[in-house]
Each structure stands twice: as structure tokens, then as C-alpha cells.
Design a protein around this motif. Sequence first.
Motif, PDB file in Angstrom:
ATOM      1  N   ARG A  25     -26.213   4.382  16.467  1.00 14.37           N
ATOM      2  CA  ARG A  25     -25.702   4.136  17.815  1.00 14.37           C
ATOM      3  C   ARG A  25     -25.511   5.454  18.578  1.00 14.37           C
ATOM      4  N   ALA A  29     -27.418   6.862  21.903  1.00 15.86           N
ATOM      5  CA  ALA A  29     -26.643   7.268  23.080  1.00 15.86           C
ATOM      6  C   ALA A  29     -27.046   8.649  23.574  1.00 15.86           C
ATOM      7  N   GLU A 387     -30.241   4.207  36.758  1.00 12.38           N
ATOM      8  CA  GLU A 387     -30.297   4.569  35.332  1.00 12.38           C
ATOM      9  C   GLU A 387     -29.259   5.631  34.984  1.00 12.38           C
ATOM     10  N   ILE A 389     -26.266   6.046  35.974  1.00 10.01           N
ATOM     11  CA  ILE A 389     -24.858   5.646  35.848  1.00 10.01           C
ATOM     12  C   ILE A 389     -24.680   4.417  34.934  1.00 10.01           C
ATOM     13  N   ARG A 390     -25.719   4.071  34.218  1.00  3.90           N
ATOM     14  CA  ARG A 390     -25.620   2.923  33.312  1.00  3.90           C
ATOM     15  C   ARG A 390     -24.864   3.306  32.044  1.00  3.90           C
ATOM     16  N   SER A 391     -24.157   2.337  31.501  1.00  8.73           N
ATOM     17  CA  SER A 391     -23.465   2.568  30.235  1.00  8.73           C
ATOM     18  C   SER A 391     -24.479   2.564  29.097  1.00  8.73           C
ATOM     19  N   LYS A 392     -24.110   3.197  27.992  1.00  7.54           N
ATOM     20  CA  LYS A 392     -24.998   3.225  26.824  1.00  7.54           C
ATOM     21  C   LYS A 392     -25.200   1.814  26.267  1.00  7.54           C
ATOM     22  N   GLN A 393     -24.173   0.963  26.370  1.00  5.32           N
ATOM     23  CA  GLN A 393     -24.298  -0.415  25.877  1.00  5.32           C
ATOM     24  C   GLN A 393     -25.282  -1.206  26.740  1.00  5.32           C
ATOM     25  N   ASP A 394     -25.238  -0.966  28.042  1.00  2.66           N
ATOM     26  CA  ASP A 394     -26.188  -1.627  28.939  1.00  2.66           C
ATOM     27  C   ASP A 394     -27.615  -1.223  28.580  1.00  2.66           C
ATOM     28  N   GLN A 453     -34.469  -2.501  34.743  1.00  2.97           N
ATOM     29  CA  GLN A 453     -33.409  -1.873  35.541  1.00  2.97           C
ATOM     30  C   GLN A 453     -33.676  -2.040  37.043  1.00  2.97           C
ATOM     31  N   TRP A 553     -23.603  -3.070  42.446  1.00  5.86           N
ATOM     32  CA  TRP A 553     -22.987  -1.767  42.207  1.00  5.86           C
ATOM     33  C   TRP A 553     -22.810  -0.945  43.491  1.00  5.86           C
TER      34      TRP A 553
END
Length: 683
Positions: A25, A29, A387, A389-394, A453, A553
Motif C-alpha cells: 500500500r 502511495a 489527479e 488532489i486525489r486521495s491515495k485510496q481514490d 478521472q 469538487w
Amino acid sequence: MSQENKGFFKKFHDTINQGIDDVARNNFANLECNAKRASYLCSLPVIKSYDLSADVVKCQAGGEFPVKKDVVKAKQLKDEGNKAVQKGDWAKALEMYSQSMIFMPKTETEELSIVLANRSAALNHLLQYEDALADIQRCLSLGYPRHLQYKVYERKARSLLVLKRNQEAITAFQNTISALDAANKLDKEKRQKIATDAKLMLEILHKGLVLAGNPKDPEPLNKLAPKPKLPGKHNVKYPATSDAIEITKSDVKGRFAIASRDIEAGETLLVESPYGSALLNEYSRSHCQNCCIKCPIPVPCPKCPNVIFCSDNCLEIAQNSYHRYECQILPLIWKSGCSITCHIALRMITQNGKEYFSNISKDLETAITGPYKTEDYKNAYNLVSHEDIRSKQDLLHRTQMTIFLIKLLEISGYLEGKPKDTVDLSDIKSMSVDEKYNGDVGLFGALILKNLQVLQFNAHEVFEVQCPKPEVGKNIIKHTGTSVFLAGALFPTLALFNHSCDPSVARYFCGSKIVVRAVKNIKKGEEVSENYGPIFTTVPKETRQANLKNQYWFDCHCIPCQQNWPTYQDMTEDYIRFKCDSDKPCTNVVPVPYDCKEFMVQCGLCQQYTNVLKGLKSLQDTDMMYRIGRNAMDEGKYGDAMKKFIEVLKLYDTTLAPPYKSYYDCVQDLRHCILAMGNYSIV
């Protein structure tokens, strides 16, 4: 809904999440580009060992996999059509024969030709002569039995007579007579009668043509609706828009559209084909897979029973691009339970060959020069994706979907550059992609992940208006119909238009093309905005802002949000909102009570006086004009109604400032008239 009907991707997602340890993980990331994300995830043992086959078998929704035609079912449906013919129910016969064609294997050419001939008879009885002729042509090209050909030639001749295509009818009657030589199962008397009738018709036709001076036949009727076109001049750099539109840019708004000149309500501002689109599963056997229009007389895919087309032209387009690869994997897309945007993300790849993307991949990040073309993937690729500002989970979740879609590219034959004739359960017992495609995993993984995205913020719903059946002799009343979501699509030029909770345009669809028209008068330099869902007249500000922030967003700063305009039901009738008519430029609104006795009211900003009486006089005809427009609309005379509504809006705009109810009544009715110009079906 049970897991069997929801789709298997959620289980796949949950299993992968549980199987990725903290080290993997963290490694994911730290990856900085989409190509590395796709390649890394694809290399993990938990992905490689994953077996989808059992989940696919369990899933009841989404069609049969492996894909196959069903000759038994096709013959049963043909028999149902024959029974309907015996009862004189030609509409039912048409439906059953069409369904039979969908399931008939292409190897059963004689059976398929017979079904086509039968359908041509149903169409002939339903007075759909052009469609009957098309089916006759198809059945003959498939080798319709020689001893029966006299039937379809005679039917063809009679249809051509109705259409006044007499020269062609002569040839068809001559073919009828010739075909009778092979009709060895036909009773001698009946054969003689058909021949005599055909010869008599030939004699009549020849005499008639000589007397008329041997005129040419009229051109065949064009069954397809005319394609929408932009009137006037186009924007040179953005050819999908008119020259009334200018695309500009700011640090806060990004790219957005403004009026390069005054725009009149009703004016067409954009006509654009989608870069990529995909039909929802539930409409795959009622609407054309290629252009999204309803198909009462479908042309089926020769290889699968899952999709239909409105014409041979749409079938050819699909078979030469995306459907040659998707044909065998569509049930897997549908059974996965993935959203329509995932299907569009794949379609954005499959509609072009592998070589196309290999050639352009190095230039995707460079600045765009020249005209902004809809069909250029580079323009779609460079739309807003957030892209950074996306979270790592997203990103992890979207990369998991990307891995599934890459696997579909492999098993469909896309990565090999040659479509596979069959795909079966053995192909999905592992999610591992052959090592020879490692480079393709990086390239197409990056593209698909980028597509996912981009589509989150830029995709549009494709809809049609479903209308009630009209009374005999009456126009179809479309504005009382329901807009139904059929498909998703990406329109790269329209995606540059920003949102407003008080949009200045309405959009509708002609086939899969989107048409955008003004619903207001727009001054030169003003922003030309569409809406991404909520509008201020129906949804309170807090709810609109929350929805837009959650889905797109951004914080909306349109005028209704800045000034906290009331919803339609809360608009007060206590004041009339006059525009300040000072000889100096003044944007102030002068609120005047309905019971005001003065005819000159001072502006609180510029201190000049507005002549209220003069304004009221200019508006005195608006009620009558609006009622005339409403009456025309209620009769289905949408062109006439639009003219009146546009006149009313001109008068309103010279005197009053929104928001007020009568203005939005007119805007909404104009919008309904505009929507009536697009795709519709009768229910």
C-alpha cells in the motif's frame, strides 16, 4: 439486491484491498504516475491469482457468458411471429421476427434470410415500404431459397409501386417472372396467375412511362433524420461551436465559454459528436449501440445477441471500431456492476486501434495547437481530472478497475491487434496479463486510469424524451414526456463550458450528437454556462453547493449563489425588479412595490431615476404573447411556441431583472420546446 445481481466488482475490490499489505500500500502511495500505478498493481500476486470465473457464473444479470447465439430460441421466436401473422397481428409479428434475428447465428444463413423475408412482409402490411425493401435486399444477399424468391421480388415490386419508383418496379416484376422458373413447389395455376399479373403490371408501367416521357424515379426516402448543423459561421479554433462562443481561461475558473457577441435566446451554439459513448445495458436491445436512437426495426450484430443497430451504416461503424473487440466481453462489463463511466473509459480506447495510441502517447502532455477537434484523444486526455488532489485510496480504487479493464483488452484480442472470435471462462481464471504485454499495461493502464478521472467531472448523460402516444390526427406532445437516461458520453468541447445554477443554455440529442441552444439572451462578454445538475429554481443554495462540492469538487460562485436567490416557490410577488435605465452604465436593480403610485423611482446606486410607467407599458403585451406561446406548445407546435417565448424574453430583458416567476416560466417553457427537437420515443 443480491450479490448475484449487483455484480462481482465489489467483491473483487474488497478482496484486493484485504490482500494488499501495508508495504504494498505504501509502495503504491509513493508512485507518481498512472502508468506506474497500473503496472505495479498488475504485478501483485493478489491480482495475478484472482479467479473471476466463479463470480461470473454466479452473476445472474448482464447477459450470458460466454457469448453465443441461440438457434433454438431464434426458431421459437420465428414461430411466434408466424402465429401472429395467422392472427393478422402484424405489429406482434414484426417484434417476434426482429427478436428472432437477434438470436439467429450468422451460420444459419438460410434461416436468417427466411426471417428477414417474413419481416419484410410484416413491414409491408404495416405500410413501412422503405424498411420492407431494405429487408428484402438483405434476405436476397443471404441466399434466400430460390424456389421462394418470386415472393420477395413481387413484394419488392408492389412496394416500389407505392413509392412511385416505377423504373425499379419494372425490374422487380421482371425478376418475379424469372424467379417463377425455380418455384417448383408452387401450384401451376398459382404460378400462372402470378406471372400473368406481373406481365399485366409491366405492360401498364411501360405505357405509363412512355406517356410521361420516361421520367426518372424519385430518390429513395432518407429514413435517417437530418443531422443537426450549426447555422452561420463556426469558431475557427473550436469548430464544434458557433462564432458566438469564445473559450477563455482564468486561474480560478480554468477554461470556460463567453459570448463573443450578443446571443439571442433559441440560438444554436454547439453541435458535437461524442469522443466516446456507451449505452446502458438495459437499453442494449431496444436502442442503437452506435447512435443511441430507439430501433423498432433492429439490425442485429452477426456475432452476439447483446446489441442492435438502427442501420447497416451504424453496424458497420461499430464493427470497424469498438464492437469488434467488445462483442465477446460485453457481458463481463455488465456483470461486473461497474458504472457507465467505466464502460466509456474502455470505449475511449477500443474505438481506436492500438497503433493510434502508440503513435500519440509521447505527445499527450504537450500544449494543444491548431483546431480543437472532438475526435482528437489528446483533447479528451487534457480535460480536468484533479489527479493532483486525489486521495491515495481514490487512486487505488480506480486503478483496480483499470486492471480489470486491461484484462478485458487482453482477452478481447485488442492488445494483440486482432479480435478474438470466442472468449470463455478459462480466459478469466487469472487476472494476470501475459508478460509480453508489460509495456501495454503501462501505456493503456495510464490511459484508462486517466479516462476514469476525466470522466468523473466531464461526462454527460445522453437522454431521450419518452412521450405518450398521440391522439389520431394530433401532433406528438413531447413537453409532457419524461427525459430518460440512456447512455453516457464525453463531449470534449462542451466539457469546457462551466456550471451555473442559472444556466443560459439547454442541451438535447440528435442520435448521439449533442446540440446546445441558448435559453436566454446573452450579452457580449457574459459567460455562457450550462448546468451540472442542480438549478437554483428547484434546489436551495446549501444543497446545491454541497452536491457540487461532493461530485465536482468546486465551490459555485454563480450569481444565484453569490446573491442567494430564492427558489421558484419562494420568489416574492411583492416587488417588481426593474433594471436601472440610467443613461450611465448601472447594473443595479430597482425594486418597486406592486402598489407603488410613483412613475419615476430613484436608483439607490447611481441616484438616477427609472421610468416605471414606461417599463410597464413595454411589458403590457407579454401576458398575451406568453399565452399564445403556451397554446402553441400544448398543441405540439414547438417552432411557433419558441418564436413567442423568444419575443417575450426580449421584452422582459429590456425592463426587468431576474429572478421573478414569469421570467423563469418563459425560460422553462422555451427549454421544453428546445428539448422537443431531440431524440424521443412513444411509450
